[in-house]
Structures are given as structure tokens and as C-alpha cells.
Scaffold this motif. Structure first.
Motif, PDB file in Angstrom:
ATOM      1  N   LEU A 119       0.831  -1.204   0.000  1.00 35.21           N
ATOM      2  CA  LEU A 119       0.000   0.000   0.000  1.00 35.21           C
ATOM      3  C   LEU A 119       0.867   1.257   0.000  1.00 35.21           C
ATOM      4  N   GLU A 120       1.910   1.266   0.811  1.00 34.94           N
ATOM      5  CA  GLU A 120       2.811   2.418   0.865  1.00 34.94           C
ATOM      6  C   GLU A 120       3.485   2.646  -0.488  1.00 34.94           C
ATOM      7  N   ARG A 121       3.979   1.583  -1.099  1.00 38.82           N
ATOM      8  CA  ARG A 121       4.638   1.732  -2.405  1.00 38.82           C
ATOM      9  C   ARG A 121       3.650   2.148  -3.487  1.00 38.82           C
ATOM     10  N   ALA A 122       2.444   1.632  -3.434  1.00 39.27           N
ATOM     11  CA  ALA A 122       1.423   2.031  -4.408  1.00 39.27           C
ATOM     12  C   ALA A 122       1.125   3.521  -4.266  1.00 39.27           C
ATOM     13  N   LYS A 123       1.020   3.997  -3.035  1.00 45.83           N
ATOM     14  CA  LYS A 123       0.788   5.423  -2.799  1.00 45.83           C
ATOM     15  C   LYS A 123       1.951   6.251  -3.337  1.00 45.83           C
ATOM     16  N   GLN A 124       3.185   5.780  -3.109  1.00 45.68           N
ATOM     17  CA  GLN A 124       4.357   6.501  -3.609  1.00 45.68           C
ATOM     18  C   GLN A 124       4.325   6.587  -5.136  1.00 45.68           C
ATOM     19  N   ILE A 125       3.943   5.503  -5.773  1.00 50.34           N
ATOM     20  CA  ILE A 125       3.859   5.494  -7.237  1.00 50.34           C
ATOM     21  C   ILE A 125       2.815   6.510  -7.690  1.00 50.34           C
ATOM     22  N   LEU A 126       1.648   6.488  -7.075  1.00 53.52           N
ATOM     23  CA  LEU A 126       0.579   7.408  -7.469  1.00 53.52           C
ATOM     24  C   LEU A 126       0.949   8.868  -7.210  1.00 53.52           C
ATOM     25  N   ASP A 127       1.777   9.101  -6.202  1.00 51.40           N
ATOM     26  CA  ASP A 127       2.217  10.465  -5.915  1.00 51.40           C
ATOM     27  C   ASP A 127       3.250  10.967  -6.923  1.00 51.40           C
ATOM     28  N   SER A 128       3.902  10.044  -7.623  1.00 46.76           N
ATOM     29  CA  SER A 128       4.985  10.458  -8.519  1.00 46.76           C
ATOM     30  C   SER A 128       4.676  10.292 -10.008  1.00 46.76           C
ATOM     31  N   VAL A 129       3.606   9.548 -10.341  1.00 51.02           N
ATOM     32  CA  VAL A 129       3.305   9.261 -11.745  1.00 51.02           C
ATOM     33  C   VAL A 129       1.806   9.432 -11.977  1.00 51.02           C
ATOM     34  N   ASP A 130       1.457  10.063 -13.087  1.00 57.70           N
ATOM     35  CA  ASP A 130       0.032  10.194 -13.394  1.00 57.70           C
ATOM     36  C   ASP A 130      -0.505   8.858 -13.929  1.00 57.70           C
ATOM     37  N   ILE A 131      -1.809   8.687 -13.888  1.00 60.27           N
ATOM     38  CA  ILE A 131      -2.465   7.427 -14.243  1.00 60.27           C
ATOM     39  C   ILE A 131      -2.159   7.022 -15.689  1.00 60.27           C
ATOM     40  N   GLU A 132      -2.181   7.973 -16.608  1.00 60.44           N
ATOM     41  CA  GLU A 132      -1.919   7.642 -18.022  1.00 60.44           C
ATOM     42  C   GLU A 132      -0.511   7.097 -18.204  1.00 60.44           C
ATOM     43  N   THR A 133       0.465   7.748 -17.571  1.00 60.08           N
ATOM     44  CA  THR A 133       1.857   7.281 -17.661  1.00 60.08           C
ATOM     45  C   THR A 133       1.989   5.907 -17.022  1.00 60.08           C
ATOM     46  N   LEU A 134       1.345   5.727 -15.884  1.00 54.48           N
ATOM     47  CA  LEU A 134       1.403   4.443 -15.195  1.00 54.48           C
ATOM     48  C   LEU A 134       0.760   3.342 -16.040  1.00 54.48           C
ATOM     49  N   SER A 135      -0.356   3.630 -16.671  1.00 52.07           N
ATOM     50  CA  SER A 135      -1.011   2.648 -17.544  1.00 52.07           C
ATOM     51  C   SER A 135      -0.107   2.272 -18.711  1.00 52.07           C
ATOM     52  N   ALA A 136       0.567   3.263 -19.282  1.00 55.03           N
ATOM     53  CA  ALA A 136       1.501   2.992 -20.384  1.00 55.03           C
ATOM     54  C   ALA A 136       2.660   2.131 -19.890  1.00 55.03           C
ATOM     55  N   ARG A 137       3.128   2.409 -18.684  1.00 51.93           N
ATOM     56  CA  ARG A 137       4.236   1.621 -18.114  1.00 51.93           C
ATOM     57  C   ARG A 137       3.802   0.173 -17.886  1.00 51.93           C
ATOM     58  N   VAL A 138       2.576  -0.041 -17.465  1.00 47.66           N
ATOM     59  CA  VAL A 138       2.059  -1.402 -17.282  1.00 47.66           C
ATOM     60  C   VAL A 138       2.101  -2.148 -18.610  1.00 47.66           C
ATOM     61  N   THR A 139       1.684  -1.487 -19.674  1.00 47.91           N
ATOM     62  CA  THR A 139       1.712  -2.115 -21.005  1.00 47.91           C
ATOM     63  C   THR A 139       3.137  -2.480 -21.394  1.00 47.91           C
ATOM     64  N   GLU A 140       4.077  -1.567 -21.146  1.00 51.33           N
ATOM     65  CA  GLU A 140       5.492  -1.832 -21.451  1.00 51.33           C
ATOM     66  C   GLU A 140       6.026  -3.016 -20.647  1.00 51.33           C
ATOM     67  N   LEU A 141       5.695  -3.057 -19.378  1.00 52.61           N
ATOM     68  CA  LEU A 141       6.169  -4.145 -18.523  1.00 52.61           C
ATOM     69  C   LEU A 141       5.579  -5.484 -18.959  1.00 52.61           C
ATOM     70  N   ARG A 142       4.315  -5.498 -19.338  1.00 48.51           N
ATOM     71  CA  ARG A 142       3.706  -6.738 -19.847  1.00 48.51           C
ATOM     72  C   ARG A 142       4.457  -7.227 -21.084  1.00 48.51           C
ATOM     73  N   GLU A 143       4.803  -6.313 -21.967  1.00 47.22           N
ATOM     74  CA  GLU A 143       5.538  -6.670 -23.179  1.00 47.22           C
ATOM     75  C   GLU A 143       6.927  -7.215 -22.830  1.00 47.22           C
ATOM     76  N   THR A 144       7.576  -6.586 -21.883  1.00 45.43           N
ATOM     77  CA  THR A 144       8.898  -7.063 -21.448  1.00 45.43           C
ATOM     78  C   THR A 144       8.796  -8.488 -20.918  1.00 45.43           C
ATOM     79  N   LEU A 145       7.796  -8.749 -20.117  1.00 40.97           N
ATOM     80  CA  LEU A 145       7.620 -10.098 -19.562  1.00 40.97           C
ATOM     81  C   LEU A 145       7.311 -11.104 -20.662  1.00 40.97           C
ATOM     82  N   ARG A 146       6.470 -10.708 -21.609  1.00 44.45           N
ATOM     83  CA  ARG A 146       6.139 -11.601 -22.721  1.00 44.45           C
ATOM     84  C   ARG A 146       7.405 -11.958 -23.506  1.00 44.45           C
ATOM     85  N   GLU A 147       8.290 -10.982 -23.716  1.00 43.83           N
ATOM     86  CA  GLU A 147       9.542 -11.237 -24.438  1.00 43.83           C
ATOM     87  C   GLU A 147      10.427 -12.223 -23.680  1.00 43.83           C
TER      88      GLU A 147
END
Length: 185
Positions: A89-117
Motif C-alpha cells: 500500500l505504501e509503495r502504491a501510494k508513492q507510485i501514485l504520488d509520482s506518476v500520473d495514471i496515463e503514464t502508469l497505464s503505459a508503463r504497465v503495457t510496457e512491462l507486460r511486453e517485457t515479460l512476454r519477451e
């Protein structure tokens, strides 16, 4: 005018911490950095309070889900450590305090692609499975894969926290007890 403060900077800081904070605040501060089980005596000593006071505040922090009470097999009594959920919960809050939702959503997509590779490269679904299968992957790549998996989980937790926070803020379907509609029977 005589200065009665200790000459040692560590002793001065310790005295100031004790004077400026309550025992509960000090116990919480100590537990914020306690990931391995610790005895009440150790926590009390680090929090500059008595064992009885530390035990009282640990009980409150445990009820709040901030710490976990554990019983190590090789030790007597109840020991305490930081609850993994509170860390997430603390780390999730830190992420939300430092990154906007759109950027975070894009990062999730990138990370999924990295894992798939990584999965395609190794034919394994996880770093552990790749290691068991003796997949051809270097230590640096293995660390990158593990980090990407962890970061994806934390990013998803941050997005879920943002969604849940929005739902609670928008919730107009609560019952009289103040409980969210549809969650509690």
C-alpha cells in the motif's frame, strides 16, 4: 548560560526524537523499517519506550494491519514485523504520488511486453521456472525479468488503489453503517 544537552550528536538526536514524538509514533517509525521479525524487547529498545508500551502500540498497529504478529519456531513469545500488505500500500501510494495514471497505464503495457519477451525467449512463464529448466539466460537478464515482474505487480496495485479510491470517493450507494454497498454482506 549552561547548555545541558549531550555533546554526542547521536545522543542529542535521540533525546530530541524522544521529546518530539509520542511512544506510539516511535513504535510506528521503528516498525516502518522492520521487515524481519523482532522481539517486543528489541522494538521497545529501538523505540525508546518500555516493553509494556511497545506491546500496547504493536497491538494497535497489528489490528490496523500495519504489522504482523508472528511466532518464530526458535524463539519464545510474539514477535512483530512490517505487514507485507502495508508495504504494498505504501509503495502504491508513492507510485501514485509520482506518476500520473496515463503514464502508469503505459508503463504497465510496457512491462507486460517485457515479460512476454522473456517468456518467449526462455519458453518459461517465470524467472523461477526458467532457472529450474536451465534456460539460457544470463544473470543480468534474470534480474531484469524479476524486477519487471515486481514492478508490474506494484504498478497494478497502484492502479487498483487509484480505482478503489475513486470508487470510494464517488460512492453514493452506502448503507447507513457507512459500509460500501455490495462489499459487506
Amino acid at each position: 548560560m549552561t547548555d545541558n544537552r549531550p555533546a554526542d550528536v547521536n545522543e542529542r538526536v535521540t533525546e530530541e526524537w524522544k521529546a518530539d514524538t509520542s511512544p506510539g509514533e516511535r513504535v510506528r517509525t521503528v516498525m516502518k523499517r522492520t521487515y524481519d521479525p523482532q522481539s517486543v524487547a528489541t522494538i521497545a529498545e529501538r523505540a525508546l519506550t518500555s516493553e509494556t508500551t511497545a506491546r500496547k502500540h504493536l497491538g494497535i498497529l497489528s489490528a490496523d494491519g500495519f504489522v504482523e504478529a508472528v511466532s518464530p519456531p526458535d524463539a519464545r513469545g510474539t514477535w512483530y514485523k512490517r505487514a507485507p500488505r502495508s508495504v504494498v500500500l505504501e509503495r502504491a501510494k508513492q507510485i501514485l504520488d509520482s506518476v500520473d495514471i496515463e503514464t502508469l497505464s503505459a508503463r504497465v503495457t510496457e512491462l507486460r511486453e517485457t515479460l512476454r519477451e522473456f517468456e518467449e525467449q526462455t519458453g518459461a512463464e517465470s524467472p523461477r521456472a526458467a532457472a529450474i529448466a536451465d534456460a539460457e539466460i544470463g544473470a543480468e537478464a534474470m534480474t531484469e525479468w524479476q524486477t519487471a515482474r515486481r514492478n508490474l505487480k506494484l504498478a497494478r496495485a497502484a492502479l487498483a488503489l487509484a480505482d478503489a479510491t475513486e470508487a470510494v470517493e464517488d460512492d453514493t450507494g452506502s448503507d447507513e453503517r457507512g459500509e460500501p454497498a455490495g462489499v459487506i454482506g
